[in-house]
Design a protein around this motif. Structure first.
Motif, PDB file in Angstrom:
ATOM      1  N   VAL A  87      -6.595   1.480   2.627  1.00  8.87           N
ATOM      2  CA  VAL A  87      -7.039   1.884   1.374  1.00  8.87           C
ATOM      3  C   VAL A  87      -6.138   1.735   0.085  1.00  8.87           C
ATOM      4  O   VAL A  87      -6.196   1.241  -1.010  1.00  8.87           O
ATOM      5  CB  VAL A  87      -7.549   3.456   1.331  1.00  8.87           C
ATOM      6  CG1 VAL A  87      -7.866   4.088  -0.111  1.00  8.87           C
ATOM      7  CG2 VAL A  87      -8.824   3.676   2.082  1.00  8.87           C
ATOM      8  N   ILE A  88      -4.736   2.287   0.513  1.00  4.26           N
ATOM      9  CA  ILE A  88      -3.572   2.068  -0.735  1.00  4.26           C
ATOM     10  C   ILE A  88      -3.424   0.742  -0.913  1.00  4.26           C
ATOM     11  O   ILE A  88      -3.411   0.412  -1.989  1.00  4.26           O
ATOM     12  CB  ILE A  88      -2.478   3.009   0.008  1.00  4.26           C
ATOM     13  CG1 ILE A  88      -2.861   4.520  -0.009  1.00  4.26           C
ATOM     14  CG2 ILE A  88      -1.107   2.581  -1.082  1.00  4.26           C
ATOM     15  CD1 ILE A  88      -1.451   5.197   0.785  1.00  4.26           C
ATOM     16  N   THR A  89      -3.040  -0.190   0.058  1.00  8.43           N
ATOM     17  CA  THR A  89      -2.748  -1.772  -0.204  1.00  8.43           C
ATOM     18  C   THR A  89      -3.695  -2.242  -0.736  1.00  8.43           C
ATOM     19  O   THR A  89      -3.845  -3.256  -1.855  1.00  8.43           O
ATOM     20  CB  THR A  89      -2.345  -2.137   1.272  1.00  8.43           C
ATOM     21  OG1 THR A  89      -3.253  -2.094   2.328  1.00  8.43           O
ATOM     22  CG2 THR A  89      -1.124  -1.570   1.571  1.00  8.43           C
ATOM     23  N   VAL A  90      -5.177  -2.037  -0.362  1.00  5.69           N
ATOM     24  CA  VAL A  90      -6.388  -2.807  -0.914  1.00  5.69           C
ATOM     25  C   VAL A  90      -6.676  -2.370  -2.290  1.00  5.69           C
ATOM     26  O   VAL A  90      -6.581  -3.204  -3.200  1.00  5.69           O
ATOM     27  CB  VAL A  90      -7.586  -2.710  -0.139  1.00  5.69           C
ATOM     28  CG1 VAL A  90      -8.673  -3.351  -0.952  1.00  5.69           C
ATOM     29  CG2 VAL A  90      -7.211  -3.477   1.222  1.00  5.69           C
ATOM     30  N   VAL A  91      -6.542  -1.061  -2.696  1.00  6.25           N
ATOM     31  CA  VAL A  91      -7.002  -0.632  -3.978  1.00  6.25           C
ATOM     32  C   VAL A  91      -5.760  -0.951  -4.860  1.00  6.25           C
ATOM     33  O   VAL A  91      -5.870  -1.312  -5.860  1.00  6.25           O
ATOM     34  CB  VAL A  91      -7.168   0.944  -4.220  1.00  6.25           C
ATOM     35  CG1 VAL A  91      -7.304   1.455  -5.515  1.00  6.25           C
ATOM     36  CG2 VAL A  91      -8.399   1.109  -3.210  1.00  6.25           C
ATOM     37  N   GLY A  92      -4.264  -0.717  -4.564  1.00  7.27           N
ATOM     38  CA  GLY A  92      -3.102  -0.990  -5.274  1.00  7.27           C
ATOM     39  C   GLY A  92      -3.310  -2.626  -5.358  1.00  7.27           C
ATOM     40  O   GLY A  92      -2.726  -2.749  -6.673  1.00  7.27           O
TER      41      GLY A  92
END
Length: 296
Positions: A87-92
């Motif tokens: 979630v963090i890597t894809v959204v960020g």
């Protein structure tokens, strides 16, 4: 008159098959031999601390493993860790890709700097975060907390899983950014400009043009990251050693505990087989998802 056969060809493609055979054989041996040995040891009583206790155990190792609460805790930690990092890597990565697609002063240098963490070894990253960023007395985050009048946090004692997620996300965010930024280069600027002329705002352009365009690239990022994130080990080993308790023990670290701390090769091999099955289930799901996106 019979037409002469082309030189170098044989009936039924036999010659190409013979040329491919050594590479295919080597690849099969490279895959099958370790897998076969892992399955074999998982069916044996093989503990290095008890050399006299050997023999065929059948499914005994699996029975003990599946009744051990540590396995389910490790699997839950693994899925929780992988899910949050994705979630963090894809959204960020998506938001940063949109940002770095814009023109601004020093964009080239900023791109190089933001991608650099991906090329740092996991062990080095974990050491930097442990001793320079998250140290409760001398770390940068502790200094920032004191600067704003707050109490420094002992990250690896109070928030161990959050700490691991932060470290690994910092390592993999540049990878997501690199793939998504590359995909952004093929976005049709005429389409974006036409949308602006029709009155579309930045959010509408992002959700209805940019995000659908990045769908395939996001699928590739998720697939590649998922495969590697299932085997997170170095960051846990360097920072928390799986603790406190089993708070940061994922499946890979549990297998390490069984093999190299408890010296139970049979149990560790059974855990390895479980990890292989889990990884293949995830891989099948992800490959189908990516294939579906590529067909659209």
């Amino acid at each position: 008159m019979t037409k002469p056969r082309a030189a170098g060809r044989t009936v039924g493609g036999l010659r190409p098959l013979m040329l491919q055979a050594p590479a295919v054989t080597l690849l099969l041996l490279w895959m099958v031999v370790p897998l076969g040995m892992t399955v074999w040891f998982s069916l044996q009583r093989y503990n290095l601390l008890m050399p006299g206790m050997t023999g065929f155990a059948g499914l005994e190792n699996y029975e003990y493993l599946f009744t051990d609460p540590a396995l389910w805790s490790a699997m839950g930690t693994t899925l929780l860790m992988v899910g949050w990092i994705l979630v963090i890597t894809v959204v960020g990565g998506t938001l940063l890709a949109v940002l770095f697609q814009q023109e601004f002063f020093g964009r080239g240098i900023a791109r190089v700097l933001v991608i650099s963490p991906f090329f740092v070894m996991p062990t080095v990253s974990a050491l930097v975060w442990k001793n320079m960023m998250m140290h409760p007395a001398n770390g940068v985050l502790a200094w920032l907390a004191q600067l704003f009048g707050m109490q420094p946090v002992d990250w690896f004692s109070s928030l161990p899983l959050t700490s691991i997620i932060m470290i690994v996300s910092w390592e993999w965010l540049p990878f997501a950014l690199l793939i998504l930024l590359t995909a952004m280069q093929s976005l049709d600027e005429d389409q974006v400009e036409a949308a602006r002329m029709d009155g579309a705002g930045p959010l509408s352009i992002f959700f209805f043009i940019t995000l659908p365009h990045l769908k395939r690239a996001i699928s590739v990022v998720v697939m590649i990251e998922m495969i590697f994130l299932l085997t997170i080990f170095a960051e846990i080993f360097v920072t928390t050693s799986g603790g406190p308790g089993l708070a940061t023990t994922n499946l890979a670290y549990l297998i390490y505990i069984q093999a190299l701390l408890d010296f139970d090769v049979g149990m560790a091999s059974a855990g390895g087989v479980v990890a292989i099955i889990l990884a293949n289930i995830v891989a099948i799901f992800l490959v189908r998802m990516v294939a579906k996106n590529l067909e659209e």
